[in-house]
Design a protein around this motif. Structure first.
Motif, PDB file in Angstrom:
ATOM      1  N   THR A   1       9.435  -4.121 -15.929  1.00 29.96           N
ATOM      2  CA  THR A   1       8.344  -4.762 -15.198  1.00 29.96           C
ATOM      3  C   THR A   1       8.864  -5.483 -13.960  1.00 29.96           C
ATOM      4  N   GLY A   2       9.913  -6.279 -14.136  1.00 26.81           N
ATOM      5  CA  GLY A   2      10.477  -7.019 -13.008  1.00 26.81           C
ATOM      6  C   GLY A   2      11.038  -6.106 -11.935  1.00 26.81           C
ATOM      7  N   THR A   3      11.696  -5.017 -12.367  1.00 26.22           N
ATOM      8  CA  THR A   3      12.278  -4.076 -11.408  1.00 26.22           C
ATOM      9  C   THR A   3      11.206  -3.397 -10.573  1.00 26.22           C
ATOM     10  N   LEU A   4      10.167  -2.889 -11.231  1.00 25.43           N
ATOM     11  CA  LEU A   4       9.118  -2.166 -10.510  1.00 25.43           C
ATOM     12  C   LEU A   4       8.341  -3.085  -9.576  1.00 25.43           C
ATOM     13  N   LEU A   5       7.956  -4.262 -10.071  1.00 23.72           N
ATOM     14  CA  LEU A   5       7.213  -5.198  -9.220  1.00 23.72           C
ATOM     15  C   LEU A   5       8.078  -5.673  -8.052  1.00 23.72           C
ATOM     16  N   GLY A   6       9.323  -6.001  -8.347  1.00 21.75           N
ATOM     17  CA  GLY A   6      10.210  -6.466  -7.287  1.00 21.75           C
ATOM     18  C   GLY A   6      10.491  -5.394  -6.255  1.00 21.75           C
ATOM     19  N   ALA A   7      10.727  -4.163  -6.730  1.00 21.16           N
ATOM     20  CA  ALA A   7      11.020  -3.063  -5.810  1.00 21.16           C
ATOM     21  C   ALA A   7       9.824  -2.761  -4.912  1.00 21.16           C
ATOM     22  N   ARG A   8       8.645  -2.792  -5.496  1.00 22.77           N
ATOM     23  CA  ARG A   8       7.438  -2.498  -4.713  1.00 22.77           C
ATOM     24  C   ARG A   8       7.150  -3.606  -3.704  1.00 22.77           C
ATOM     25  N   LEU A   9       7.154  -4.841  -4.170  1.00 30.50           N
ATOM     26  CA  LEU A   9       6.892  -5.962  -3.264  1.00 30.50           C
ATOM     27  C   LEU A   9       7.985  -6.075  -2.207  1.00 30.50           C
ATOM     28  N   GLY A  10       9.224  -5.791  -2.593  1.00 31.07           N
ATOM     29  CA  GLY A  10      10.321  -5.846  -1.634  1.00 31.07           C
ATOM     30  C   GLY A  10      10.131  -4.871  -0.492  1.00 31.07           C
ATOM     31  N   HIS A  11       9.732  -3.656  -0.823  1.00 28.99           N
ATOM     32  CA  HIS A  11       9.496  -2.668   0.229  1.00 28.99           C
ATOM     33  C   HIS A  11       8.358  -3.109   1.140  1.00 28.99           C
ATOM     34  N   CYS A  12       7.261  -3.550   0.527  1.00 28.44           N
ATOM     35  CA  CYS A  12       6.083  -3.920   1.317  1.00 28.44           C
ATOM     36  C   CYS A  12       6.344  -5.130   2.208  1.00 28.44           C
ATOM     37  N   LEU A  13       7.116  -6.086   1.724  1.00 30.77           N
ATOM     38  CA  LEU A  13       7.364  -7.310   2.493  1.00 30.77           C
ATOM     39  C   LEU A  13       8.533  -7.175   3.466  1.00 30.77           C
ATOM     40  N   PHE A  14       9.592  -6.476   3.062  1.00 30.57           N
ATOM     41  CA  PHE A  14      10.779  -6.385   3.898  1.00 30.57           C
ATOM     42  C   PHE A  14      10.675  -5.309   4.976  1.00 30.57           C
ATOM     43  N   TYR A  15       9.990  -4.205   4.656  1.00 29.07           N
ATOM     44  CA  TYR A  15      10.029  -3.053   5.548  1.00 29.07           C
ATOM     45  C   TYR A  15       8.704  -2.728   6.233  1.00 29.07           C
ATOM     46  N   GLU A  16       7.577  -2.993   5.600  1.00 30.42           N
ATOM     47  CA  GLU A  16       6.289  -2.618   6.191  1.00 30.42           C
ATOM     48  C   GLU A  16       5.274  -3.751   6.054  1.00 30.42           C
ATOM     49  N   ALA A  17       5.712  -4.948   6.344  1.00 35.37           N
ATOM     50  CA  ALA A  17       4.839  -6.108   6.175  1.00 35.37           C
ATOM     51  C   ALA A  17       3.591  -6.023   7.041  1.00 35.37           C
ATOM     52  N   ALA A  18       3.725  -5.521   8.278  1.00 36.86           N
ATOM     53  CA  ALA A  18       2.579  -5.452   9.185  1.00 36.86           C
ATOM     54  C   ALA A  18       1.500  -4.525   8.639  1.00 36.86           C
ATOM     55  N   TYR A  19       1.914  -3.382   8.082  1.00 34.79           N
ATOM     56  CA  TYR A  19       0.936  -2.430   7.546  1.00 34.79           C
ATOM     57  C   TYR A  19       0.231  -3.006   6.324  1.00 34.79           C
ATOM     58  N   TYR A  20       1.005  -3.539   5.380  1.00 37.04           N
ATOM     59  CA  TYR A  20       0.408  -4.008   4.132  1.00 37.04           C
ATOM     60  C   TYR A  20      -0.345  -5.324   4.307  1.00 37.04           C
ATOM     61  N   LYS A  21      -0.135  -5.980   5.417  1.00 33.49           N
ATOM     62  CA  LYS A  21      -0.927  -7.182   5.707  1.00 33.49           C
ATOM     63  C   LYS A  21      -2.384  -6.813   5.887  1.00 33.49           C
ATOM     64  N   THR A  22      -2.632  -5.639   6.443  1.00 33.23           N
ATOM     65  CA  THR A  22      -4.005  -5.175   6.651  1.00 33.23           C
ATOM     66  C   THR A  22      -4.456  -4.191   5.575  1.00 33.23           C
ATOM     67  N   HIS A  23      -3.539  -3.779   4.684  1.00 31.64           N
ATOM     68  CA  HIS A  23      -3.891  -2.876   3.581  1.00 31.64           C
ATOM     69  C   HIS A  23      -3.329  -3.431   2.266  1.00 31.64           C
ATOM     70  N   PRO A  24      -3.661  -4.663   1.921  1.00 26.83           N
ATOM     71  CA  PRO A  24      -3.022  -5.296   0.750  1.00 26.83           C
ATOM     72  C   PRO A  24      -3.285  -4.574  -0.560  1.00 26.83           C
ATOM     73  N   TRP A  25      -4.445  -3.905  -0.692  1.00 28.00           N
ATOM     74  CA  TRP A  25      -4.771  -3.229  -1.942  1.00 28.00           C
ATOM     75  C   TRP A  25      -3.819  -2.065  -2.215  1.00 28.00           C
ATOM     76  N   GLU A  26      -3.219  -1.508  -1.160  1.00 26.49           N
ATOM     77  CA  GLU A  26      -2.318  -0.368  -1.341  1.00 26.49           C
ATOM     78  C   GLU A  26      -0.954  -0.775  -1.896  1.00 26.49           C
ATOM     79  N   ILE A  27      -0.689  -2.069  -1.956  1.00 25.08           N
ATOM     80  CA  ILE A  27       0.562  -2.526  -2.561  1.00 25.08           C
ATOM     81  C   ILE A  27       0.596  -2.154  -4.036  1.00 25.08           C
ATOM     82  N   PHE A  28      -0.527  -2.317  -4.709  1.00 23.55           N
ATOM     83  CA  PHE A  28      -0.566  -2.126  -6.161  1.00 23.55           C
ATOM     84  C   PHE A  28      -1.372  -0.902  -6.591  1.00 23.55           C
TER      85      PHE A  28
END
Length: 271
Positions: free
Chosen positions: A64-91
């Motif tokens: 659980t920690g690995t998957l959540l961390g890996a997903r959030l890490g990608h969204c925040l570290f690499y594509e923060a601008a995109y997921y800021k306007t598409h937050p539902w696509e994070i999960f």
């Protein structure tokens, strides 16, 4: 340039597809990583006579920690601008384009985010079950490189995290990307992580003091990652032109943390 050994890699990332469902090599590699990690830790826990059921509970926390961390890490570290306007696509495993819903799966997992997620999950597990956090991290440090090696092989099948162009005879042409021979950076990492796993397993049986296995994991894995990043293509455009890319910047604190555990960490309690 000797072209005899250059591999043209055009293997489909999908093993098979049934309707809207497809089984990918990456998914198989991820599952094998979990299975291999479980099998190795099971032997370790049996050797140390850890109460039955502890590993199963730990596995739930770690996955659980690995998957959540890996997903959030990608969204925040690499594509923060995109997921800021598409937050539902994070999960959600879908994307919304022009009123259309497209099933995408969970594209984008970051290993540094996975590392942070595992640390937080291990911390929470240690509190709930009253186990030494250092003891848990040292045992996880045995199997993390093995899991990382298998996952990088999955990245190779996906033709992602590719290397920069190369004239070396073992360069690989990822035909789904372009016709340029490139460093097989995923295989470099997979090979190095496999070696680190062998070293960590050997060190475990030498009974190092608490914190040593975890420290060597951080130092070896993230130093390796830092160095191999020099032969990788940048994953996102904002990294272009920078001296260090995001992967290297995120690796440095973990390298220093590893040095701290190896040289300065002192244990104030045991399991």
């Amino acid at each position: 340039m000797d072209k005899i050994l250059i591999l043209s890699w055009n293997v489909s990332p999908e093993i098979f597809r049934l309707g809207g469902f497809s089984l990918r090599y990456y998914s198989v590699a991820f599952m094998l990583a979990i299975l291999a990690a479980y099998m190795v830790l099971d032997r370790v826990f049996r050797r140390e006579r850890v109460p039955p059921g502890t590993l199963d509970r730990l596995l739930v926390y770690m996955v659980t920690g690995t998957l959540l961390g890996a997903r959030l890490g990608h969204c925040l570290f690499y594509e923060a601008a995109y997921y800021k306007t598409h937050p539902w696509e994070i999960f959600l495993p879908v994307a919304f384009h022009n009123g259309q819903i497209e099933f995408t799966g969970y594209e984008g997992l970051a290993s540094h985010g996975a590392a942070i997620g595992m640390l937080l999950a291990a911390w929470r597990f240690s509190i709930k079950y009253r186990l030494s956090l250092t003891w848990i991290l040292d045992r996880l440090a045995i199997i993390v490189p093995l899991a990382g090696s298998l996952i990088r092989i999955g990245n190779f099948f996906n033709a992602e995290i590719i290397g920069v162009p190369s004239t070396l005879p073992w360069a690989v042409i990822f035909t789904r990307v372009d016709a340029q021979p490139r460093h097989p950076a995923q295989l470099y990492e997979a090979f190095c992580y496999a070696l680190i796993f062998c070293w960590q397993r050997y060190r475990y049986y030498q009974a190092p003091r608490p914190g040593q296995l975890f420290g060597s994991l951080l130092l070896l894995v993230f130093t390796t990652r830092f160095c191999i990043e020099f032969v990788k293509e940048n994953q996102v455009a904002f990294e272009n032109g920078h001296l260090l890319n995001m992967g290297q910047i995120l690796s440095l604190p973990l390298v220093f943390l590893g040095i701290y555990f190896l040289k300065f960490y002192k244990v104030y309690g045991e399991r």
